[in-house]
Scaffold this motif. Structure first.
Motif, PDB file in Angstrom:
ATOM      1  N   MET A   1       0.845  -1.169   0.000  1.00  0.00           N
ATOM      2  CA  MET A   1       0.000   0.000   0.000  1.00  0.00           C
ATOM      3  C   MET A   1       0.902   1.248   0.000  1.00  0.00           C
ATOM      4  N   PRO A   2       0.659   2.202  -0.911  1.00  0.00           N
ATOM      5  CA  PRO A   2       1.506   3.398  -0.977  1.00  0.00           C
ATOM      6  C   PRO A   2       1.284   4.311   0.235  1.00  0.00           C
ATOM      7  N   LYS A   3       2.346   5.014   0.578  1.00  0.00           N
ATOM      8  CA  LYS A   3       2.245   5.954   1.690  1.00  0.00           C
ATOM      9  C   LYS A   3       1.464   7.183   1.252  1.00  0.00           C
ATOM     10  N   ARG A   4       0.762   7.729   2.210  1.00  0.00           N
ATOM     11  CA  ARG A   4       0.044   8.964   1.907  1.00  0.00           C
ATOM     12  C   ARG A   4       1.021  10.128   1.885  1.00  0.00           C
ATOM     13  N   ARG A   5       0.730  11.043   1.022  1.00  0.00           N
ATOM     14  CA  ARG A   5       1.545  12.247   0.952  1.00  0.00           C
ATOM     15  C   ARG A   5       1.098  13.221   2.039  1.00  0.00           C
ATOM     16  N   LYS A   6       2.036  13.815   2.723  1.00  0.00           N
ATOM     17  CA  LYS A   6       1.683  14.805   3.735  1.00  0.00           C
ATOM     18  C   LYS A   6       1.286  16.094   3.033  1.00  0.00           C
TER      19      LYS A   6
END
Length: 46
Positions: A1-6
């Protein structure tokens, strides 16, 4: 699962003040806000 962008979202500065919201401020903040209202940097809503 890709990390969310801050997101670098910052809330805009409050420029419209209601009479009742001024009652809840501490004294220092109240003085700053009232001075800015008198200088017409902030707007007072009645």
């Amino acid at each position: 699962m890709p990390k969310r962008r801050k997101t670098n979202y910052q809330k805009p500065e409050k420029t419209y003040w209601h009479i009742y919201s001024l009652q809840t401020l501490n004294s220092e903040k109240f003085i700053k806000v009232v001075n800015k209202i008198l200088k017409k940097e902030y707007i007072l809503i009645k």
